[in-house]
Motif scaffolding. Structure first.
Motif, PDB file in Angstrom:
ATOM      1  N   ALA A 139      14.567   9.308  68.841  1.00  8.39           N
ATOM      2  CA  ALA A 139      14.743   8.807  67.477  1.00  8.39           C
ATOM      3  C   ALA A 139      13.778   7.653  67.247  1.00  8.39           C
ATOM      4  CB  ALA A 139      16.175   8.346  67.257  1.00  8.39           C
ATOM      5  N   VAL A 140      12.901   7.807  66.273  1.00  3.79           N
ATOM      6  CA  VAL A 140      11.889   6.806  65.973  1.00  3.79           C
ATOM      7  C   VAL A 140      12.107   6.298  64.554  1.00  3.79           C
ATOM      8  CG1 VAL A 140       9.416   6.378  65.742  1.00  3.79           C
ATOM      9  CG2 VAL A 140      10.232   7.986  67.452  1.00  3.79           C
ATOM     10  N   ALA A 141      12.059   4.976  64.397  1.00  5.81           N
ATOM     11  CA  ALA A 141      12.078   4.373  63.066  1.00  5.81           C
ATOM     12  C   ALA A 141      10.748   3.663  62.894  1.00  5.81           C
ATOM     13  CB  ALA A 141      13.240   3.403  62.929  1.00  5.81           C
ATOM     14  N   SER A 142      10.263   3.546  61.647  1.00 11.56           N
ATOM     15  CA  SER A 142       8.958   2.923  61.437  1.00 11.56           C
ATOM     16  C   SER A 142       8.874   2.260  60.073  1.00 11.56           C
ATOM     17  CB  SER A 142       7.842   3.962  61.580  1.00 11.56           C
ATOM     18  OG  SER A 142       7.952   4.939  60.562  1.00 11.56           O
ATOM     19  N   ILE A 143       7.817   1.472  59.919  1.00 15.04           N
ATOM     20  CA  ILE A 143       7.505   0.831  58.650  1.00 15.04           C
ATOM     21  C   ILE A 143       5.995   0.893  58.461  1.00 15.04           C
ATOM     22  CG2 ILE A 143       7.400  -1.470  59.695  1.00 15.04           C
ATOM     23  CD1 ILE A 143       8.484  -2.588  57.057  1.00 15.04           C
ATOM     24  N   ASP A 144       5.550   1.171  57.237  1.00 15.02           N
ATOM     25  CA  ASP A 144       4.124   1.210  56.924  1.00 15.02           C
ATOM     26  C   ASP A 144       3.724  -0.134  56.332  1.00 15.02           C
ATOM     27  OD1 ASP A 144       3.800   3.856  57.758  1.00 15.02           O
ATOM     28  OD2 ASP A 144       4.478   4.616  55.817  1.00 15.02           O
ATOM     29  N   ILE A 145       2.619  -0.694  56.847  1.00 19.41           N
ATOM     30  CA  ILE A 145       2.169  -2.023  56.434  1.00 19.41           C
ATOM     31  C   ILE A 145       0.673  -1.971  56.164  1.00 19.41           C
ATOM     32  CG2 ILE A 145       1.878  -4.420  57.177  1.00 19.41           C
ATOM     33  CD1 ILE A 145       4.365  -4.003  58.923  1.00 19.41           C
ATOM     34  N   GLN A 146       0.264  -2.534  55.034  1.00 18.49           N
ATOM     35  CA  GLN A 146      -1.155  -2.670  54.723  1.00 18.49           C
ATOM     36  C   GLN A 146      -1.603  -4.044  55.205  1.00 18.49           C
ATOM     37  OE1 GLN A 146      -3.061  -0.219  53.571  1.00 18.49           O
ATOM     38  NE2 GLN A 146      -4.858  -1.509  53.723  1.00 18.49           N
ATOM     39  N   VAL A 147      -2.658  -4.086  55.995  1.00 17.68           N
ATOM     40  CA  VAL A 147      -3.157  -5.324  56.592  1.00 17.68           C
ATOM     41  C   VAL A 147      -4.511  -5.672  55.986  1.00 17.68           C
ATOM     42  CG1 VAL A 147      -3.915  -6.410  58.746  1.00 17.68           C
ATOM     43  CG2 VAL A 147      -1.892  -4.927  58.741  1.00 17.68           C
ATOM     44  N   GLY A 148      -4.635  -6.930  55.560  1.00 19.67           N
ATOM     45  CA  GLY A 148      -5.910  -7.432  55.044  1.00 19.67           C
ATOM     46  C   GLY A 148      -6.614  -8.270  56.103  1.00 19.67           C
ATOM     47  N   ASN A 149      -7.595  -9.042  55.679  1.00 21.64           N
ATOM     48  CA  ASN A 149      -8.316  -9.945  56.575  1.00 21.64           C
ATOM     49  C   ASN A 149      -7.583 -11.279  56.617  1.00 21.64           C
ATOM     50  OD1 ASN A 149     -10.718  -8.372  57.306  1.00 21.64           O
ATOM     51  ND2 ASN A 149     -11.119  -8.422  55.102  1.00 21.64           N
ATOM     52  N   GLY A 150      -7.184 -11.699  57.816  1.00 25.86           N
ATOM     53  CA  GLY A 150      -6.455 -12.950  57.968  1.00 25.86           C
ATOM     54  C   GLY A 150      -7.374 -14.108  58.309  1.00 25.86           C
ATOM     55  N   MET A 151      -7.052 -15.290  57.748  1.00 26.82           N
ATOM     56  CA  MET A 151      -7.789 -16.512  58.055  1.00 26.82           C
ATOM     57  C   MET A 151      -6.765 -17.594  58.396  1.00 26.82           C
ATOM     58  SD  MET A 151     -10.644 -18.584  55.888  1.00 26.82           S
ATOM     59  CE  MET A 151      -9.571 -19.463  54.761  1.00 26.82           C
ATOM     60  N   HIS A 152      -6.858 -18.123  59.623  1.00 23.70           N
ATOM     61  CA  HIS A 152      -5.896 -19.121  60.088  1.00 23.70           C
ATOM     62  C   HIS A 152      -6.065 -20.435  59.335  1.00 23.70           C
ATOM     63  CE1 HIS A 152      -4.142 -16.957  63.498  1.00 23.70           C
ATOM     64  NE2 HIS A 152      -5.322 -16.377  63.592  1.00 23.70           N
ATOM     65  N   LEU A 153      -4.949 -20.986  58.892  1.00 20.37           N
ATOM     66  CA  LEU A 153      -4.891 -22.299  58.242  1.00 20.37           C
ATOM     67  C   LEU A 153      -3.829 -23.120  58.968  1.00 20.37           C
ATOM     68  CD1 LEU A 153      -4.814 -21.117  54.521  1.00 20.37           C
ATOM     69  CD2 LEU A 153      -6.796 -21.940  55.792  1.00 20.37           C
ATOM     70  N   GLY A 154      -4.152 -23.590  60.144  1.00 24.13           N
ATOM     71  CA  GLY A 154      -3.160 -24.314  60.937  1.00 24.13           C
ATOM     72  C   GLY A 154      -2.132 -23.350  61.491  1.00 24.13           C
ATOM     73  N   TYR A 155      -0.878 -23.502  61.097  1.00 28.37           N
ATOM     74  CA  TYR A 155       0.189 -22.636  61.593  1.00 28.37           C
ATOM     75  C   TYR A 155       0.440 -21.427  60.703  1.00 28.37           C
ATOM     76  CZ  TYR A 155       2.890 -25.215  58.148  1.00 28.37           C
ATOM     77  OH  TYR A 155       3.333 -25.774  56.989  1.00 28.37           O
ATOM     78  N   ALA A 156      -0.304 -21.265  59.632  1.00 32.76           N
ATOM     79  CA  ALA A 156      -0.154 -20.139  58.721  1.00 32.76           C
ATOM     80  C   ALA A 156      -1.488 -19.390  58.602  1.00 32.76           C
ATOM     81  CB  ALA A 156       0.280 -20.618  57.338  1.00 32.76           C
ATOM     82  N   CYS A 157      -1.434 -18.254  57.922  1.00 31.44           N
ATOM     83  CA  CYS A 157      -2.640 -17.466  57.654  1.00 31.44           C
ATOM     84  C   CYS A 157      -2.735 -17.164  56.166  1.00 31.44           C
ATOM     85  CB  CYS A 157      -2.604 -16.142  58.403  1.00 31.44           C
ATOM     86  SG  CYS A 157      -3.164 -16.213  60.097  1.00 31.44           S
ATOM     87  N   ALA A 158      -3.944 -17.265  55.640  1.00 26.72           N
ATOM     88  CA  ALA A 158      -4.223 -16.759  54.304  1.00 26.72           C
ATOM     89  C   ALA A 158      -4.777 -15.359  54.488  1.00 26.72           C
ATOM     90  CB  ALA A 158      -5.242 -17.645  53.593  1.00 26.72           C
ATOM     91  N   VAL A 159      -4.354 -14.449  53.634  1.00 26.73           N
ATOM     92  CA  VAL A 159      -4.753 -13.042  53.774  1.00 26.73           C
ATOM     93  C   VAL A 159      -5.582 -12.655  52.557  1.00 26.73           C
ATOM     94  CG1 VAL A 159      -3.957 -10.670  54.055  1.00 26.73           C
ATOM     95  CG2 VAL A 159      -2.648 -12.574  55.073  1.00 26.73           C
ATOM     96  N   PHE A 160      -6.770 -12.103  52.819  1.00 25.44           N
ATOM     97  CA  PHE A 160      -7.674 -11.658  51.770  1.00 25.44           C
ATOM     98  C   PHE A 160      -7.848 -10.155  51.853  1.00 25.44           C
ATOM     99  CE2 PHE A 160      -8.717 -15.967  53.028  1.00 25.44           C
ATOM    100  CZ  PHE A 160      -8.661 -16.624  51.811  1.00 25.44           C
ATOM    101  N   ASP A 161      -8.127  -9.554  50.738  1.00 20.98           N
ATOM    102  CA  ASP A 161      -8.270  -8.107  50.643  1.00 20.98           C
ATOM    103  C   ASP A 161      -6.929  -7.445  50.946  1.00 20.98           C
ATOM    104  OD1 ASP A 161     -10.996  -8.540  50.115  1.00 20.98           O
ATOM    105  OD2 ASP A 161     -11.460  -8.470  52.252  1.00 20.98           O
ATOM    106  N   GLY A 162      -6.992  -6.246  51.458  1.00 18.84           N
ATOM    107  CA  GLY A 162      -5.769  -5.550  51.856  1.00 18.84           C
ATOM    108  C   GLY A 162      -5.363  -4.584  50.841  1.00 18.84           C
TER     109      GLY A 162
END
Length: 132
Positions: free
Chosen positions: A109-132
């Motif tokens: 039995a497999v469960a899943s989730i589809d996720i669109q990933v953009g370009n990540g840019m680290h800003l300290g402890y967080a990331c800003a995501v561009f495109d995607g």
């Protein structure tokens, strides 16, 4: 009297053998997969390459390990706690990702989730995501 005791013992032994052979085996199942974006953010998606996220799998077996996959490639295995398995996920590249999980040893039995990933840019402890 000896025959009667022997017959009772034989019937009892047969009943135990049937019960032991018919005992159900518990198989773990992943019922749901989710992804926590944390404090990462973007206009099209909150998920960026090179950024860290927490994958979550709800399971039916609190003991058997859970294997997580990104587009069919395993990226980690953990034991659940309280019916939930958590693991860090860092997408390597932008694009479409299917994050799935299987609870071993069943693996059916497999469960899943589809996720669109953009370009990540680290800003300290967080990331800003561009495109995607």
């Amino acid at each position: 009297m000896t025959m009667r005791v022997g017959a009772v013992a034989a019937v009892f032994g047969a009943a135990v053998a049937v019960m032991m052979g018919a005992a159900p085996t518990t198989r773990g199942t992943v019922t749901q997969v989710g992804m926590y974006p944390g404090v990462n953010f973007g206009s099209a998606t909150n998920y960026g390459s090179g950024c860290t996220y927490t994958a979550r799998a709800a399971v039916t077996d609190a003991v058997s390990p859970v294997v997580f996959y990104d587009n069919g490639v395993p990226f980690g295995m953990v034991r659940p706690s309280g019916g939930v398995a958590l693991i860090d996920w860092v997408p390597a590249a932008p694009g479409a990702h299917t994050v799935s999980a299987i609870q071993e040893p069943d693996g059916s039995a497999v469960a899943s989730i589809d996720i669109q990933v953009g370009n990540g840019m680290h800003l300290g402890y967080a990331c800003a995501v561009f495109d995607g």
